[in-house]
Structures are given as structure tokens and as C-alpha cells.
Design a protein around this motif. Sequence first.
Motif, PDB file in Angstrom:
ATOM      1  N   THR A 139      -2.251   3.914   0.080  1.00  0.00           N
ATOM      2  CA  THR A 139      -3.448   3.844  -0.542  1.00  0.00           C
ATOM      3  C   THR A 139      -4.253   2.762   0.428  1.00  0.00           C
ATOM      4  N   GLU A 140      -5.799   2.609  -0.147  1.00  0.00           N
ATOM      5  CA  GLU A 140      -6.562   1.865   0.802  1.00  0.00           C
ATOM      6  C   GLU A 140      -6.289   0.288   0.683  1.00  0.00           C
ATOM      7  N   VAL A 182      -5.623   8.040   3.857  1.00  0.00           N
ATOM      8  CA  VAL A 182      -5.155   7.156   2.746  1.00  0.00           C
ATOM      9  C   VAL A 182      -5.476   7.960   1.477  1.00  0.00           C
ATOM     10  N   SER A 193      -1.022   3.203  10.675  1.00  0.00           N
ATOM     11  CA  SER A 193      -1.085   3.752   8.864  1.00  0.00           C
ATOM     12  C   SER A 193      -1.005   5.262   9.060  1.00  0.00           C
ATOM     13  N   ARG A 234       0.751  -1.077   0.084  1.00  0.00           N
ATOM     14  CA  ARG A 234      -0.015  -0.092   0.081  1.00  0.00           C
ATOM     15  C   ARG A 234       0.788   1.276   0.014  1.00  0.00           C
TER      16      ARG A 234
END
Length: 284
Positions: free
Chosen positions: A281-282, A119, A141, A27
Motif C-alpha cells: 500500500t501507499e 502500490v 518497494s 505497508r
Amino acid sequence: MEPFVPMESAERISLFNIDKWMQHNKRLTVGFTGRQGGSSSGEYRSLNMGLHVGDDAPDVIANRKLVSQAIMWPFTAWTCTEQVHSNRVCVIDQALRGKGKDSHHDAIKKCDALITNEVGTLLVSYYADCVPLFFYDKVHSAIGLAHAGWRGTVQEIAKETIEAMTKHYGTDPAQLQVAIGPSIGQCCYEVDQSVISEVERLANRYQVNPAEQKWIETTNSSGKAQIDLKEINRQIMMEAGILPIHIELTTYCTGCRTDLFFSHRMENGKTGRMASWIGLTEGE
């Protein structure tokens, strides 16, 4: 081993990824641009990322879009600051996403570090000798970037960024991954007494001998010295709780490698800028 690994792209532009981080999280995109392969000409040839240096804006924007295409991110995600050599950290939310992507006047004001847990937001900053600092909290995250010239370094922008991530995202410094990117090395960075005094003041706060830490190496009888900004930032990070094994440190010196990178000092102030970037990213 050098953490910034050259990336091959269909766009034929020079990019360097933190490959180790990206292999562990698909990601994540994170890296640094070189100077080759873009649209700029003259002193800015050719992959200049800076809108604030006198280059033609359409060329710079075209270069930024090339990088976005190469890393497979939408240009609308590109988010950056004015960069004023401060230690101010800005928290990026959806309302700020995309600021500064195609206009320096639209960039986030009076700020040299960005953090986010959003994100789909690409944090970006610009360099031509200053030290790029990268932050990645895989537990929460969350990500960050900081632009550390000598002023930002002695103002401990690295520490301010770590503390901001702890405050806003619950980041544990002992779990935080950090990287120190391509920038001018001690071999090429001679400074005068005004800068030396600020570095010594920082060393006194940390109760260290800067000579023993090899922060400062006097080179001649004029009172000037060689400063190691990368090592100073590394020490600041460790004082803030980062584990040494979680610090990636580049071997690249922008002063020595003007074939790969722009250097404000070695090119007499008339040159382009590289970009650092980081985004999530998701997904899982």
C-alpha cells in the motif's frame, strides 16, 4: 520456525501470513490461503480460489472477495495470470491491475510470474501442490510472485523472476527477501523418468550431484523417484544471488496436510486451489 503463520479473521477463512515480513513493513500484505471457510461445495469445499477447475464461478468469486475483505484490500486490486507452467515473467502496470480477478479468460496470458512496483496492486496466483515463490525488495518497494510446478522449476522461473526484478527495478539479489510456500513435499511427490531427466539436466548445468543435494531420492526398482521441488527452487535462488538468510522455507506439505490445503495429487486431480498473494500500500 514456520514462516507461514495462521491468521485469525472475522470471515473465519483459513489464511497464512508471512508474519515476519509483515511485522517489519506495515505497508506489506503477503500470504497463502488454506482450504477452509469459503462458499464452494463438493470436491472444491470450501475456500477454492481457482476459476479454472470446474467449480461454480459465483462461489469462487465470493471466496476471492472474502479473502480481499479479510486482508483489507479492494477486490479491484486483485491481479492474476493464466498460469501455463512456463517461466515467463510479466511486469504489472496500472493498465493490467485487476486482470483475472473475476474471469479466468481475462487473466494475463501465457505467464507464470508477476512483478510490480505499483502500490495498490495485489499480485495473486493459484496452487494445489505446485510451489509458490514470493519476492520482496524493500529497498525499491518492488514485489513478485512465481508459480513453480516441476516444469517451471526446471525452466528456472525463480531465476527469471529475480533477473526481471533486477532489470526493471534495480533489485540487488543480495538484498532481496524470498519465500517458498506450502507445496507438495518430497515425501509425497513421486515422478517418473521423464521428470527425473529434466531435473538431472538442471543439476548438470549447475554442476551438482542431485543425489548429494537430496533433490532426487530413488524409491523403488521401477525407476521412479521422489523429487524435492522446494529444495531445487532454494538452490536456484541461491545460484541467482539470494542470501540463504533471506530465504523463508515452509515446512508444510500439501500432500500430507489435506486437512489444511488442497492437493491435486492426493485428491486425484479433482480439487480446489489455494491462492498466494502479495501487495504494497501507499505510505512510508
